[in-house]
Design an enzyme around this catalytic site. Structure first.
Site, PDB file in Angstrom:
ATOM      1  N   HIS A   5      31.288 -42.145 -52.675  1.00 28.07           N
ATOM      2  CA  HIS A   5      31.961 -40.995 -53.369  1.00 28.07           C
ATOM      3  C   HIS A   5      31.072 -39.774 -53.362  1.00 28.07           C
ATOM      4  O   HIS A   5      31.644 -38.484 -52.723  1.00 28.07           O
ATOM      5  CB  HIS A   5      32.298 -41.353 -54.755  1.00 28.07           C
ATOM      6  CG  HIS A   5      32.939 -40.215 -55.582  1.00 28.07           C
ATOM      7  ND1 HIS A   5      34.404 -40.362 -55.848  1.00 28.07           N
ATOM      8  CD2 HIS A   5      32.743 -39.089 -56.072  1.00 28.07           C
ATOM      9  CE1 HIS A   5      34.783 -39.499 -56.292  1.00 28.07           C
ATOM     10  NE2 HIS A   5      33.858 -38.391 -56.662  1.00 28.07           N
ATOM     11  N   GLU A   6      29.928 -39.566 -53.575  1.00 28.02           N
ATOM     12  CA  GLU A   6      29.191 -38.247 -54.103  1.00 28.02           C
ATOM     13  C   GLU A   6      28.673 -38.171 -52.249  1.00 28.02           C
ATOM     14  O   GLU A   6      28.603 -36.853 -52.196  1.00 28.02           O
ATOM     15  CB  GLU A   6      27.885 -38.594 -54.490  1.00 28.02           C
ATOM     16  CG  GLU A   6      28.033 -39.009 -56.214  1.00 28.02           C
ATOM     17  CD  GLU A   6      29.029 -38.066 -56.838  1.00 28.02           C
ATOM     18  OE1 GLU A   6      29.128 -36.700 -56.660  1.00 28.02           O
ATOM     19  OE2 GLU A   6      29.805 -38.568 -57.725  1.00 28.02           O
ATOM     20  N   HIS A  26      31.528 -35.896 -51.215  1.00 28.95           N
ATOM     21  CA  HIS A  26      31.506 -34.431 -51.690  1.00 28.95           C
ATOM     22  C   HIS A  26      30.350 -33.616 -50.875  1.00 28.95           C
ATOM     23  O   HIS A  26      30.730 -32.435 -50.540  1.00 28.95           O
ATOM     24  CB  HIS A  26      30.962 -34.428 -52.960  1.00 28.95           C
ATOM     25  CG  HIS A  26      32.021 -34.660 -54.184  1.00 28.95           C
ATOM     26  ND1 HIS A  26      33.200 -33.945 -54.391  1.00 28.95           N
ATOM     27  CD2 HIS A  26      32.071 -35.671 -55.060  1.00 28.95           C
ATOM     28  CE1 HIS A  26      33.634 -34.528 -55.371  1.00 28.95           C
ATOM     29  NE2 HIS A  26      33.380 -35.547 -55.808  1.00 28.95           N
ATOM     30  N   GLU A  37      37.557 -33.110 -54.480  1.00 23.20           N
ATOM     31  CA  GLU A  37      37.752 -34.461 -54.967  1.00 23.20           C
ATOM     32  C   GLU A  37      38.668 -35.232 -53.848  1.00 23.20           C
ATOM     33  O   GLU A  37      38.418 -36.369 -53.533  1.00 23.20           O
ATOM     34  CB  GLU A  37      38.341 -34.667 -56.329  1.00 23.20           C
ATOM     35  CG  GLU A  37      38.337 -35.763 -57.417  1.00 23.20           C
ATOM     36  CD  GLU A  37      36.622 -35.783 -57.367  1.00 23.20           C
ATOM     37  OE1 GLU A  37      35.996 -34.986 -57.324  1.00 23.20           O
ATOM     38  OE2 GLU A  37      36.341 -37.110 -57.565  1.00 23.20           O
TER      39      GLU A  37
HETATM   40 ZN   LIG Z   1      33.972 -36.762 -57.403  1.00 22.69          ZN
END
Ligand SMILES: [Zn+2]
Length: 315
Positions: free
Chosen positions: A263-264, A267, A293
């Site tokens: 997830h990170e 980003h 997001e």
């Molecule tokens: Zn996030």
């Protein structure tokens, strides 16, 4: 016009430098700063945010932005965006008294530490008074802006330009219609999926190695960022060649760690792909929280939770 553009570039560099310093302090505080550093850090953040406020909110900047506002058509896209962001920022904080603006930064630093402790001890009462202060202050700041709409309408637009309560409600109503029946069907299903194999013990050291391996595999430039550890995973972008992410290791919940890392990384890859043309300007970052997001979720859910992904990496 040339003189104004030079002044704009100088202002941009000053603000970007202050944000850079404050971001590094925040990253340090969430990853490795010692417990007793809080008061020193809160004081430094208060000082830096005063500096930020005074750099932006003054007669000279006001005149500059007022002039450039009427010449937006003549500016290139990057300078046009920069002017628009600064006008919005000016409107957002210009009505707040300088001292209150700076004190809020120190309050956020103290709240963050209280939140970490509350999370660790599973005791909301440690964080509750600080959260209360934060909410009161934000409401007060919105009131200073003297808008005739609901305070949340102002805040939602700060975080996601153009989004309104009405649009968000319609969006979530739609999600609810689709998602609630799915969750209900799953929870009521008699089928039990055996998850023992992912709840086994996975040594943290191995998880670290695997996290870094996966980051590189999915496209993170390892020489332009780092992976650290924190209570809650997050991404801190300083600029495209220094994007830092964190994850959280859980010996018996390896999937949670890997999902957080992916997830990170999503980003971070978005930030690492910001055009070089924007240099170290304050515009050299993701366009909004929503778009950000969407990138992290694309990596985490579409890739990281897919069959082909685990078919490839399970071994
Ligand atoms: Zn996030």
């Amino acid at each position: 016009m040339e003189t104004q553009l030079k002044a704009l570039a100088r202002l941009d560099q000053k603000l970007a430098s202050i944000i850079y310093a404050m971001s590094l302090i925040s990253f340090d505080s969430l990853t490795s700063a010692p417990k007793n550093s809080l008061e020193g850090r809160a004081s430094a953040l208060e000082g830096l945010s005063t500096f930020y406020y005074e750099t932006l909110i003054n007669e000279e900047t006001k005149v500059l932005l007022d002039r450039l506002k009427y010449q937006l058509d003549e500016l290139d896209a990057a300078n046009g965006a920069l002017v628009q962001i600064l006008i919005d920022e000016y409107e957002m904080i210009g009505h707040i008294p300088a001292a209150e603006y700076a004190t809020f930064e120190a309050l956020k630093a103290r709240s963050s530490v209280a939140w970490e402790e509350a999370k660790e001890k599973n005791d909301f009462s440690i964080f509750a008074p600080k959260l209360d202060q934060v909410i009161r202050t934000v409401k007060k700041f919105v009131a200073y802006r003297n808008k005739s709409v609901h305070p949340y309408e102002v805040l939602i637009d700060d975080y996601e330009k153009g989004l309104t309560i009405e649009k968000a409600d319609a969006f979530f109503d739609n999600l609810r219609k689709e998602i609630v029946p799915v969750v209900k069907a799953i929870s009521e299903s008699p089928t039990v999926i055996n998850q023992d194999f992912i709840k086994k013990s996975f040594p943290v050291e191995k998880q670290k190695q695997f996290s870094e391996y996966i980051m590189e595999q999915i496209g993170f430039r390892m020489d332009s960022g780092i992976l650290a550890e924190s209570v809650h995973p997050f991404t801190m972008n300083l600029f495209r060649d220094d994007v830092r992410i964190t994850t959280r290791y859980m010996e018996h919940d390896m999937i949670s760690t890997i999902a957080s890392t992916i997830h990170e990384t999503g980003h971070a890859i978005y930030e690492q792909n910001v055009s070089k043309d924007y240099g170290h300007s304050i515009i050299a970052t993701g366009t909004s929280m929503g778009i950000h997001e969407s990138q992290s979720r694309l990596y985490e859910n579409k890739y990281g939770r897919s069959y082909p992904f685990w078919d490839m990496y399970y071994g």
